[in-house]
Enzyme design. Structure first.
Site, short mmCIF file in Angstrom:
data_model
loop_
_atom_site.label_atom_id
_atom_site.label_comp_id
_atom_site.label_asym_id
_atom_site.label_seq_id
_atom_site.Cartn_x
_atom_site.Cartn_y
_atom_site.Cartn_z
N PHE A 151 -17.27 93.60 38.77
CA PHE A 151 -17.74 93.01 39.76
C PHE A 151 -17.50 91.56 40.01
CE2 PHE A 151 -21.07 91.72 36.94
CZ PHE A 151 -21.31 90.38 37.36
N LYS A 183 -10.05 101.84 41.72
CA LYS A 183 -11.32 102.20 41.83
C LYS A 183 -12.10 100.63 41.69
CE LYS A 183 -14.74 102.42 39.96
NZ LYS A 183 -16.04 101.76 40.15
N GLU A 185 -18.17 99.16 42.21
CA GLU A 185 -19.06 99.56 43.23
C GLU A 185 -20.16 98.81 43.69
OE1 GLU A 185 -19.08 100.02 40.31
OE2 GLU A 185 -20.90 100.87 39.32
N SER A 208 -16.81 95.57 31.19
CA SER A 208 -17.54 95.38 29.82
C SER A 208 -17.16 96.24 28.70
CB SER A 208 -18.95 95.92 30.21
OG SER A 208 -18.97 97.33 30.15
N CYS A 226 -15.61 86.17 32.68
CA CYS A 226 -15.18 86.75 31.39
C CYS A 226 -14.97 85.50 30.49
CB CYS A 226 -14.32 87.68 31.56
SG CYS A 226 -12.59 87.22 32.14
N GLU A 280 -23.28 89.17 24.88
CA GLU A 280 -22.62 88.78 26.01
C GLU A 280 -23.58 88.54 26.86
OE1 GLU A 280 -19.85 90.80 28.50
OE2 GLU A 280 -18.66 89.07 29.00
P1 NAD Z 1 -18.93 97.33 33.99
O1 NAD Z 1 -18.19 97.74 32.59
O2 NAD Z 1 -20.15 97.59 34.24
O3 NAD Z 1 -17.98 98.10 35.19
C1 NAD Z 1 -16.68 97.79 35.11
C2 NAD Z 1 -16.06 99.34 35.82
O4 NAD Z 1 -16.21 100.35 35.15
C3 NAD Z 1 -16.64 99.33 37.28
O5 NAD Z 1 -15.73 99.63 38.01
C4 NAD Z 1 -17.70 100.38 37.25
O6 NAD Z 1 -17.85 101.14 38.10
C5 NAD Z 1 -17.22 101.14 36.03
N1 NAD Z 1 -18.10 101.88 34.87
C6 NAD Z 1 -19.54 101.30 34.98
N2 NAD Z 1 -20.11 102.14 34.08
C7 NAD Z 1 -19.24 103.07 33.63
C8 NAD Z 1 -19.50 104.12 32.82
N3 NAD Z 1 -20.45 104.45 32.07
N4 NAD Z 1 -18.46 104.99 32.66
C9 NAD Z 1 -17.19 104.74 33.40
N5 NAD Z 1 -17.13 103.51 34.15
C10 NAD Z 1 -18.35 102.73 34.40
O7 NAD Z 1 -18.51 95.69 33.96
P2 NAD Z 1 -18.96 94.69 35.20
O8 NAD Z 1 -20.59 94.49 34.91
O9 NAD Z 1 -18.61 95.14 36.40
O10 NAD Z 1 -18.23 93.38 34.74
C11 NAD Z 1 -18.73 92.58 33.89
C12 NAD Z 1 -17.92 92.61 32.60
O11 NAD Z 1 -16.52 92.54 32.58
C13 NAD Z 1 -18.20 91.43 31.30
O12 NAD Z 1 -18.63 92.03 30.29
C14 NAD Z 1 -17.02 90.74 31.45
O13 NAD Z 1 -16.94 89.97 30.27
C15 NAD Z 1 -16.04 91.83 31.69
N6 NAD Z 1 -14.93 91.17 32.13
C16 NAD Z 1 -13.61 91.14 31.32
C17 NAD Z 1 -12.59 90.40 31.75
C18 NAD Z 1 -11.45 90.38 30.91
O14 NAD Z 1 -10.27 89.90 31.29
N7 NAD Z 1 -11.73 90.56 29.47
C19 NAD Z 1 -12.31 89.97 33.09
C20 NAD Z 1 -13.75 90.15 33.91
C21 NAD Z 1 -14.89 90.81 33.40
#
Ligand code: NAD
Length: 508
Positions: free
Chosen positions: A160, A184, A187, A237, A292, A392
């Protein structure tokens, strides 16, 4: 237009899927509200696509691959050139949508789009990026060369926090390499991503080359296990990224998984005081700490600890308000759930004995009383066993640790499992050189708080922040999105000497 802001909340738009060039309304029964985090206004409904819709998107991509893979490089480049022009033209309009659904300030939303735009610009160089290698006369009259060929249907799963930049890390480079793509988006804020996808279609990306499905775990798992998907790019994440890496890997796909972080800033007492404090506050609290590469832990070395009151004073000046309002420094966090998690972690810091220098809880913003706001929060006296250090937080919370020497600071950072980004603040070249050599973190800033590389390099987070060898964009992603074929060839003149049969391994 397939998504729109709906200020009166009368007819709330339904976010569409893109399958085989058609904007499709999902047949699912499961929909989620896309909510403005400053107001709780419902901006749109996003579907959790059905398994059949995921299949249809992959099938469309598979079909499109048979022709797209043979499209001349110049055609692919010109589509990317057109896309970058369209993104520039529509950047301000998209930034308004992005700010409304994500919460960040308009200026930061424009930055989010710009950092993605840079990747599209980079994709315009695909002609040289995708070139193979050639060695003449590897044996008598024999040449060897490599072809960098597209791999097929690739998929991207995005978080997000950068709904423009991160999708743009993925589909432009994948498509420019000759692959087709299933995206994808998050959401939680899919609307600005969809506006960029619309521009890609307008730029001439053919039907089926770029497809979009929405959803959560089921859709992601469907992608990771789909037999016709060759590569999965994930950003999000650590918990989900590890799951995606394992599942997609088990199903034979290439996977790159960019995950969570705890980014340290190490401050030596010889650093430029004002510039360093500005950098710490900007990188710690900007985007409400939801980057991030945000600075989330400051390591004050020796006498630098005397700067803590100034750090607090500067953080206190930040203006917390809706991202849409002029002069805002810190917007809301993405959801009520995210806010509650941040508040719980702040409480854990208090309970575990850290000193809460600046408390961002209980903040109300006039005119936006329903917003998910957390004010800048600063802890000192933090130790490495506290949850505010081990977790985090992903909110506007900065934790300060103190050590006596640069060696101790390096050891502390290297003992942390994450390896996304780190910064050193100093005026000493020798200290900087030692630091960049000994620190075990993938992206190092010297007097730069958020060292995200520009797209002709690659994003190189490491250790617990990344799974898979190759990072997004730059040269690495061309490797990720292509397979190398090696051709060894020999051509005979009509009058060439007959070599005869040779049954031994060729000694050349
Ligand atoms: P998230 O992991 O909750 O969601 C990421 C994606 O995974 C979304 O599209 C979501 O729909 C999907 N998802 C969520 N739960 C899932 C599950 N149980 N099984 C399968 N798919 C699932 O992450 P977020 O909260 O949207 O984003 C924040 C996180 O992203 C932070 O931890 C941040 O550090 C990380 N991030 C990392 C980078 C990097 O380059 N390392 C860049 C941006 C964000």
């Amino acid at each position: 237009m397939n998504v729109s802001l709906n200020k009166n909340n009368t007819t709330v738009a339904r976010v569409k899927l893109l399958i085989g060039g058609e904007w499709v309304e999902s047949q699912t029964t499961e929909w989620l509200d896309v909510v403005n985090p400053a107001t709780q206004e419902v901006l749109a409904h996003v579907p959790f696509a059905t398994a059949a819709e995921v299949d249809a998107a992959v099938a469309a991509a598979q079909k499109a691959f048979t022709t797209w893979r043979h499209t001349p490089i110049g055609v692919r480049m010109r589509i990317m050139l057109k896309l970058q022009a369209l993104i520039r033209e529509h950047s301000k309009r998209i930034a308004v949508v992005l700010s409304a659904e994500q919460g960040k300030t308009i200026a930061d939303a424009e930055g989010d789009i710009f950092r993605g735009l840079e990747v599209v610009e980079h994709a315009c160089s695909i002609g040289t990026l995708q070139m193979g290698e050639f060695a003449e006369n590897v044996a008598g009259g024999v040449d060897t060369y490599t072809l960098r060929q597209p791999i097929g249907v690739c998929a991207g799963i995005t978080p997000f926090n950068f709904p423009a930049m991160i999708p743009l890390w993925m589909f432009p480079m994948a498509i420019a390499c000759g692959n087709t793509f299933v995206l994808k988006p998050s959401e939680q804020d899919p609307m600005s991503t969809m506006l960029l996808v619309e521009l890609a279609v307008e730029a001439g990306v053919p039907a089926g080359v770029l497809n979009v499905v929405h959803g959560g775990k089921e859709v992601v798992d469907g992608i990771c296990t789909h037999k016709d998907i060759k590569a999965v790019s994930f950003v999000g994440s650590t918990a989900v990224g590890t799951h995606v890496y394992d599942l997609a890997g088990k199903h034979g796909k290439r996977v790159q998984s960019m995950m969570g972080a705890k980014n340290h800033a190490v401050v030596l007492p010889d650093a430029n005081r004002e510039q360093t404090l500005n950098a710490l506050v900007g990188a710690g609290f900007g985007a409400a700490g939801q980057r991030c590469m945000a600075t989330s832990a400051v390591v004050m070395v020796g006498a630098a600890k005397q700067w803590i009151p100034d750090l607090k004073a500067l953080a206190q000046k930040l203006k917390v308000n809706a991202g849409s309002e002029a002069g805002t420094d810190v917007g809301p966090v993405i959801s009520r759930r995210a806010k509650q998690r941040i508040l719980d972690l702040i409480e854990s810091g208090v309970q575990e004995g850290a000193t809460l220098e600046l408390d961002g809880r209980n903040i109300t913003v006039a005119g936006f009383e329903e917003g998910n706001f957390v004010g800048p929060t600063l802890f000192t006296g933090v130790t490495t066993d506290m949850q505010i250090y081990t977790q985090e937080i992903f909110g506007p919370v900065l934790v300060v640790l103190e050590v006596d020497t640069l060696d101790q600071a390096i050891a502390l950072v290297n003992a942390n499992p994450f390896g996304n980004g780190v910064g050193l603040f100093t005026q000493s070249g020798a200290a900087a050189r030692k630091f960049q050599s000994e620190i075990d973190v993938g992206q190092v800033g010297i007097n730069i708080p958020i060292p995200v590389p520009v797209p002709f390099f690659s994003f190189t987070g490491s250790r617990g922040s990344k799974l898979g060898d190759l990072g997004p964009y730059g040269k690495q992603v061309v490797q990720f999105y292509t397979q190398t074929k090696t051709v060894t060839s020999r051509w005979f003149d009509d009058d060439s000497v007959n070599d005869g049969v040779n049954t031994t391994i060729n000694l050349r």
